[in-house]
Design a protein around this motif. Structure first.
Motif, PDB file in Angstrom:
ATOM      1  N   SER A 170      15.481 -25.772  -8.551  1.00 41.37           N
ATOM      2  CA  SER A 170      15.401 -26.823  -7.538  1.00 41.37           C
ATOM      3  C   SER A 170      14.128 -27.619  -7.759  1.00 41.37           C
ATOM      4  CB  SER A 170      15.412 -26.208  -6.133  1.00 41.37           C
ATOM      5  OG  SER A 170      15.169 -27.202  -5.156  1.00 41.37           O
ATOM      6  N   LEU A 171      14.278 -28.879  -8.177  1.00 36.74           N
ATOM      7  CA  LEU A 171      13.128 -29.747  -8.417  1.00 36.74           C
ATOM      8  C   LEU A 171      12.845 -30.568  -7.166  1.00 36.74           C
ATOM      9  CD1 LEU A 171      13.699 -31.136 -12.043  1.00 36.74           C
ATOM     10  CD2 LEU A 171      12.018 -29.449 -11.294  1.00 36.74           C
ATOM     11  N   ALA A 172      11.600 -30.598  -6.743  1.00 37.65           N
ATOM     12  CA  ALA A 172      11.220 -31.350  -5.552  1.00 37.65           C
ATOM     13  C   ALA A 172      11.396 -32.846  -5.784  1.00 37.65           C
ATOM     14  CB  ALA A 172       9.771 -31.046  -5.178  1.00 37.65           C
ATOM     15  N   LYS A 173      11.793 -33.550  -4.727  1.00 30.15           N
ATOM     16  CA  LYS A 173      11.757 -35.007  -4.744  1.00 30.15           C
ATOM     17  C   LYS A 173      10.343 -35.439  -4.372  1.00 30.15           C
ATOM     18  CE  LYS A 173      16.600 -35.948  -3.578  1.00 30.15           C
ATOM     19  NZ  LYS A 173      17.517 -36.585  -2.574  1.00 30.15           N
ATOM     20  N   VAL A 174       9.781 -36.351  -5.152  1.00 34.43           N
ATOM     21  CA  VAL A 174       8.407 -36.793  -4.921  1.00 34.43           C
ATOM     22  C   VAL A 174       8.427 -38.258  -4.525  1.00 34.43           C
ATOM     23  CG1 VAL A 174       6.093 -37.027  -5.884  1.00 34.43           C
ATOM     24  CG2 VAL A 174       7.557 -35.122  -6.605  1.00 34.43           C
ATOM     25  N   GLY A 175       7.948 -38.556  -3.314  1.00 34.74           N
ATOM     26  CA  GLY A 175       7.919 -39.923  -2.819  1.00 34.74           C
ATOM     27  C   GLY A 175       6.696 -40.672  -3.285  1.00 34.74           C
ATOM     28  N   LYS A 176       6.611 -41.933  -2.898  1.00 39.30           N
ATOM     29  CA  LYS A 176       5.472 -42.764  -3.263  1.00 39.30           C
ATOM     30  C   LYS A 176       4.238 -42.344  -2.466  1.00 39.30           C
ATOM     31  CE  LYS A 176       8.238 -46.833  -4.457  1.00 39.30           C
ATOM     32  NZ  LYS A 176       8.505 -48.269  -4.149  1.00 39.30           N
TER      33      LYS A 176
END
Length: 327
Positions: A179-185
Motif C-alpha cells: 500500500s503506497l501512500a498518496k502524497v498531496g501538495k
C-alpha cells in the motif's frame, strides 16, 4: 512547532476556551523542548493570561520518570533552561502505590514485583538476575518456546523490530499487498505529521498489525491497539500498490457497535490523511520497539533489550508484562 498565527491560532483558542485542566500522560517522554512549546502555545491560546505559566491552565503530569526519556531531548528534570523553572512550578506530587499490572499474591508474583522495583531503582541484585534468567530460551521447554513464537517481540531498535516483522510476514506464506501512500501538495500548515504515516505499508491476511492513530478512542480504536487483518478490500479497477478501500481488522478489545453481527470484533479501517500523506494507519506488530511499548499491558512478550542499557529500557520492557511466566 512554530508560533501559531492566523486560522491555526484561532482554532486552538476556540478549542481550548473552556479548558481548565490538561492531563499529559507518559511524562517521562516530555523533555524541556516540548515543555517550552506547550507553555508557549498555551500562552497564545489564552492571551488574557499570557504572562502566566501555561497561560494560567492547570497542567497534570502522569507517569513514571524511571521509564524511557524523551527522544532527541533531555529528561525534563535535567534542563538548565527556562524549562527547568516550568518543571519546578509543579509543586504537588501524588504517588500512586498500588500495582495493577502485576497483581497476584503468589510467591512468584511477589518476587516479580520486587524484581521490577529493584530494576527501576538501579538496585537489582544477583538473585534478581537469576530469577529473570529462569525465563530465557535456554531454560524454557520446547512447548514453551513454541508458545512464545507468536508472542509480541520487544526490541531496543527499529531495525531489529523491522527484521523480525519481515520474517514473520514471510512465514505466513500468503500474498502480500503493498500500500503506497498518496502524497498531496505542500500546504502552509504548521503541523505536518508525515512521520506518523509511512510511505509504504505491507498487508496480508492473518497479519498482526497495530493502529498508529487514534480513530475512535471510546471503543478502543486507539494508537497502539493490536489486531489481525481479516480482509483487504479494494475499489473497482484498483489493485496493489493502490490504497485499499478499507482493511477489515479484528481487535479483541474493540467494544463498539458491531459492523458485522457474526463477527462483532471485526471493524473496517479506512485510509486517513495526516499532513500531506493518505495511508492506512497500520504497521506490522509481531515486533515493536520498547519505546513503542511504553503504556501497553501485555500477557506475554519476548524481550531483547539489545547490547547497551539505556535509562529505563530494561525496566520499561519487563514491566509491560503481567507476570514472570509471560516473559
Amino acid at each position: 512547532m512554530h508560533p501559531l498565527t492566523g486560522q491555526s491560532l484561532m482554532t486552538l483558542q476556540e478549542q481550548l476556551k473552556h479548558i481548565k485542566y490538561i492531563l499529559i500522560d507518559e511524562m517521562s517522554f516530555l523533555g524541556p523542548k516540548l515543555l517550552l512549546k506547550i507553555d508557549s502555545h498555551l500562552r497564545q491560546a489564552f492571551p488574557d493570561s499570557q504572562h502566566e505559566s501555561f497561560g494560567g491552565v492547570s497542567i497534570i503530569l502522569v507517569g513514571d520518570l524511571a521509564q524511557l526519556p524523551p527522544v532527541m531531548d533531555k529528561p525534563i528534570y535535567a534542563s538548565h533552561s527556562v524549562a527547568l523553572g516550568l518543571w519546578h512550578s509543579f509543586t504537588t506530587v501524588i504517588t500512586l502505590d498500588t500495582i495493577f499490572r502485576q497483581q497476584g499474591a503468589s510467591i512468584r508474583q511477589q518476587q516479580f514485583r520486587t524484581l521490577l522495583h529493584n530494576i527501576r531503582n538501579a538496585q537489582a541484585l544477583q538473585h534478581d538476575w537469576q530469577f529473570l534468567m529462569c525465563q530465557t530460551n535456554a531454560t524454557l521447554t520446547t512447548q514453551q518456546k513454541k508458545d512464545f513464537n507468536s508472542s509480541i517481540h520487544l526490541f531496543a531498535t527499529n531495525e531489529s523490530a523491522r527484521l523480525h516483522n519481515r520474517k514473520m510476514l514471510k512465514e505466513l506464506n500468503l500474498p502480500i499487498a503493498l500500500s503506497l501512500a498518496k502524497v498531496g501538495k505542500q500546504t502552509n500548515t504548521e503541523y505536518d505529521n508525515d512521520e506518523q504515516l509511512p510511505l509504504e505499508v505491507l498487508l496480508s491476511i492473518n497479519q498482526q498489525v497495530m493502529l498508529i492513530a487514534n480513530l475512535w478512542i471510546e471503543v478502543g480504536l486507539v494508537n497502539g491497539a493490536i489486531g489481525l487483518i481479516k480482509t483487504i478490500v479494494y475499489e473497482n479497477n484498483t489493485k496493489p500498490p493502490d490504497l485499499p478501500k478499507y482493511v477489515v481488522m479484528q481487535f479483541k478489545d474493540y467494544n463498539g457497535p458491531p459492523w458485522d453481527i457474526a463477527h462483532p470484533k471485526d471493524i473496517p479501517i479506512l485510509p486517513i490523511t495526516q499532513g500531506r500523506r493518505t495511508q492506512v494507519p497500520l504497521t506490522m506488530s509481531w515486533a515493536i520497539t520498547i519505546h513503542k511499548s511504553q503504556g501497553l499491558t501485555l500477557d506475554r512478550a519476548t524481550i531483547d533489550i539489545g547490547n547497551t542499557e539505556k535509562q529505563g529500557l530494561t525496566f520499561t520492557a519487563i514491566s509491560r508484562v503481567k507476570s514472570i511466566d509471560g516473559i
